[in-house]
Design a protein around this motif. Structure first.
Motif, PDB file in Angstrom:
ATOM      1  N   VAL A  87       6.325  12.596  23.626  1.00 34.67           N
ATOM      2  CA  VAL A  87       5.670  13.730  24.278  1.00 34.67           C
ATOM      3  C   VAL A  87       6.430  15.038  24.078  1.00 34.67           C
ATOM      4  N   ILE A  88       7.709  15.063  24.481  1.00 32.20           N
ATOM      5  CA  ILE A  88       8.400  16.343  24.611  1.00 32.20           C
ATOM      6  C   ILE A  88       8.559  17.046  23.269  1.00 32.20           C
ATOM      7  N   TYR A  89       9.200  16.385  22.304  1.00 34.44           N
ATOM      8  CA  TYR A  89       9.405  17.042  21.013  1.00 34.44           C
ATOM      9  C   TYR A  89       8.095  17.300  20.279  1.00 34.44           C
ATOM     10  N   PHE A 208      20.434  22.246  25.145  1.00 29.31           N
ATOM     11  CA  PHE A 208      20.702  21.774  23.784  1.00 29.31           C
ATOM     12  C   PHE A 208      22.194  21.599  23.510  1.00 29.31           C
ATOM     13  N   LEU A 209      23.039  22.400  24.156  1.00 26.13           N
ATOM     14  CA  LEU A 209      24.477  22.260  23.921  1.00 26.13           C
ATOM     15  C   LEU A 209      24.973  20.883  24.339  1.00 26.13           C
ATOM     16  N   ASN A 210      24.311  20.271  25.336  1.00 26.49           N
ATOM     17  CA  ASN A 210      24.718  18.936  25.774  1.00 26.49           C
ATOM     18  C   ASN A 210      24.392  17.867  24.749  1.00 26.49           C
ATOM     19  N   TYR A 211      23.546  18.196  23.780  1.00 24.16           N
ATOM     20  CA  TYR A 211      23.227  17.221  22.735  1.00 24.16           C
ATOM     21  C   TYR A 211      24.332  17.146  21.680  1.00 24.16           C
ATOM     22  N   VAL A 212      25.222  18.122  21.687  1.00 25.26           N
ATOM     23  CA  VAL A 212      26.290  18.151  20.675  1.00 25.26           C
ATOM     24  C   VAL A 212      27.661  18.266  21.342  1.00 25.26           C
ATOM     25  N   THR A 213      27.793  17.698  22.559  1.00 24.32           N
ATOM     26  CA  THR A 213      29.050  17.809  23.304  1.00 24.32           C
ATOM     27  C   THR A 213      30.227  17.257  22.514  1.00 24.32           C
ATOM     28  N   SER A 295      15.692  17.677  16.589  1.00 22.12           N
ATOM     29  CA  SER A 295      15.148  16.444  17.160  1.00 22.12           C
ATOM     30  C   SER A 295      15.811  15.199  16.584  1.00 22.12           C
ATOM     31  N   SER A 296      16.288  15.276  15.347  1.00 25.74           N
ATOM     32  CA  SER A 296      16.908  14.101  14.722  1.00 25.74           C
ATOM     33  C   SER A 296      18.175  13.668  15.445  1.00 25.74           C
ATOM     34  N   THR A 329       8.352  12.319  13.587  1.00 30.02           N
ATOM     35  CA  THR A 329       8.079  13.487  14.424  1.00 30.02           C
ATOM     36  C   THR A 329       6.839  14.230  13.940  1.00 30.02           C
ATOM     37  N   LEU A 330       6.697  14.359  12.627  1.00 24.55           N
ATOM     38  CA  LEU A 330       5.536  15.041  12.054  1.00 24.55           C
ATOM     39  C   LEU A 330       4.246  14.349  12.464  1.00 24.55           C
ATOM     40  N   ILE A 331       4.193  13.031  12.330  1.00 23.68           N
ATOM     41  CA  ILE A 331       2.969  12.284  12.645  1.00 23.68           C
ATOM     42  C   ILE A 331       2.598  12.451  14.123  1.00 23.68           C
TER      43      ILE A 331
END
Length: 481
Positions: A87-89, A208-213, A295-296, A329-331
């Motif tokens: 849903v989200i992405y 988003f910064l928490n995704y690359v902590t 998203s990856s 993600t595209l689909i």
């Protein structure tokens, strides 16, 4: 400073060019819409502070997915991952792509809305092109992001400067207290809750910064600094952009436009009005690219934890691009384009996002109770998560009351992850035939996409000119992974 700039670029996106209409429509007056924008910025800052504590206490990439999984267990973490993937992405990318289409096509349809079919086709073309770019080259994808970031900065700069000029000329009728709270329909608590959902979409990316902590240098100091700098700046920009809009347009004119910045430019820029749709189109084009690019990371984190198919964590053997994750993600995003109503899509993603934001912040309190002595380089007062959760409860209850179908569908999609979790993750002793089928499917997809696990990319790819054996004897480690 670079981290703050990165955070700013992640937050400021297409939302500010599409959400003002949704916020104003549900807020019922200009004054209430401005209050919504300011309050959403404050709540976003509080949430970011709570996430900062979690980010350095549980220093894992993957953001709230990692926190929810560690605190509440595998099922809760999987549901967060499941709803983000389904849903989200995809919804976020669909909204940005449709906004891109609106701003490209609106100048060609000055007296009416562009046809829905044209919007969807152009949005799909944008998604296909950018997915190909991200599959082809990481360098190309980052170059696209760098170049097209200038579009949103130019558009927002023009809007704010022209707004200041308008105020200096005395065009601030709808900002005067006597007129700012003139309602075009009665206030409704449920609709105001929806206006917060619409506004929160524009602030998306604050976490988003928490995704690359794991990749941050000195996160204990840099993470809160980035929050204290970026979110106030974003709030300032968003509030003044909305103030600028109403210096040139009445609320009725704003609500009648599907491309607010285009209408704003047509009123104030004259023969140079073409600058605005081009600038916003550049911004939204870069926004789609950025969403595809980031998203990856979530897919990788989920596959690393064994909660997503391992194929989604694989990359191309020479280009090092996550082709399976991008194609998936595209689909899913193309399926979201079946609904071309941008504001319905925003309600979908806003409701589900806030649901898990609240669960994550609640996890901060649970972690304080369960592990009071764990080392916390950043420790905020428990007053902040309590304030966030009170606002969260208000938002979800009244959003569900106002849009039961939209929110209910979002919850139903999330709950479909429960049987998937128990069948695919929790059930360990699966029949051998299941493993054989999945293995063959994975192997086939690896051959089609030429992808392997990241640590295998270091192995050199054999030179096909030196192969004089039969294809069946190919011993390339990449192909046999």
């Amino acid at each position: 400073k670079l981290l703050s700039l990165y955070s700013l670029c992640n937050i400021i996106g297409s939302g500010i060019f599409v959400s003002p209409k949704g916020v104003l429509e549900n807020a019922s007056s200009v004054g209430m819409a401005i209050i919504v924008w300011v309050t959403t910025g404050i709540i976003t800052a509080i949430g970011a502070l709570c996430y900062a504590e979690l980010g350095v206490t549980i220093p894992k990439s993957g953001g709230d997915y990692s926190y929810v999984k560690d605190i509440f267990g595998g099922l809760a973490g999987f549901l967060r991952l499941w709803i983000a993937v389904l849903v989200i992405y995809p919804t976020n990318q669909a909204v940005i792509a449709l906004t891109f289409s609106n701003y490209i096509l609106q100048p060609f349809f000055p007296s009416c809305f562009p046809p829905e079919g044209g919007l969807r086709l152009l949005a799909a073309g944008c998604l296909l092109l950018l997915t190909w770019v991200n599959c082809y080259s990481v360098r190309w994808a980052t170059c696209v992001q760098d170049i097209f970031t200038a579009g949103k900065l130019l558009a927002l700069g023009l809007i704010i400067i022209m707004g200041v000029v308008q105020i200096c000329k005395g065009h601030y009728y709808w900002l005067e207290p006597a007129h700012a709270f003139e309602t075009f329909r009665d206030y409704d608590v449920g609709l105001i809750a929806l206006s917060f959902l619409q506004g929160s979409f524009a602030y998306g990316g604050w976490n988003f910064l928490n995704y690359v902590t794991e990749e941050l240098v000195d996160p204990y100091r840099n993470l809160p600094c980035a929050i204290f700098i970026s979110i106030p700046v974003v709030t300032f920009v968003y509030v003044f952009a909305n103030v600028a809009y109403v210096t040139a347009m009445s609320p009725q004119e704003l609500l009648a436009s599907n491309a607010v910045a285009v209408t704003f430019g047509e009123k104030l820029l004259g023969v140079m009005s073409w600058i605005m749709p081009i600038s916003v189109a550049l911004s939204t084009f870069g926004g789609v690219n950025g969403s595809l690019f980031t998203s990856s990371r979530l897919f990788f984190a989920g596959a690393r934890e064994g909660q997503l198919p391992c194929l989604l964590a694989m990359i191309h053997i020479t280009r090092c691009t996550p082709i399976p994750a991008l194609v998936f993600t595209l689909i899913s995003t193309l399926l979201m384009l079946c609904t071309s109503d941008i504001y319905t899509l925003i309600n979908y993603v806003g409701f589900i996002n806030y649901l898990f934001y609240g669960v994550t912040v609640a996890g901060q309190i649970v972690l304080r109770i369960k592990q009071p002595d764990i080392y916390r380089p950043i420790k905020v007062s428990l007053l902040w998560p309590v304030i966030y959760l009170l606002f969260w409860a208000f938002l979800l209850v009244f959003s569900l009351y106002s849009e039961p179908v939209v929110c209910g569908i979002g919850l139903a999609i999330m709950m479909t992850g429960v049987p998937v979790y128990f069948l695919g993750v929790y059930w360990e002793n699966k029949p051998q035939c299941f493993h054989i089928i999945i293995g063959k499917m994975t192997h086939l997809c690896q051959k089609l996409c030429l992808v392997v696990y990241p640590d295998m990319v270091k192995n050199p790819v054999p030179n096909p000119q030196k192969k004089d054996q039969n294809k069946e004897d190919d011993k390339s480690p990449q192909m046999n992974a």
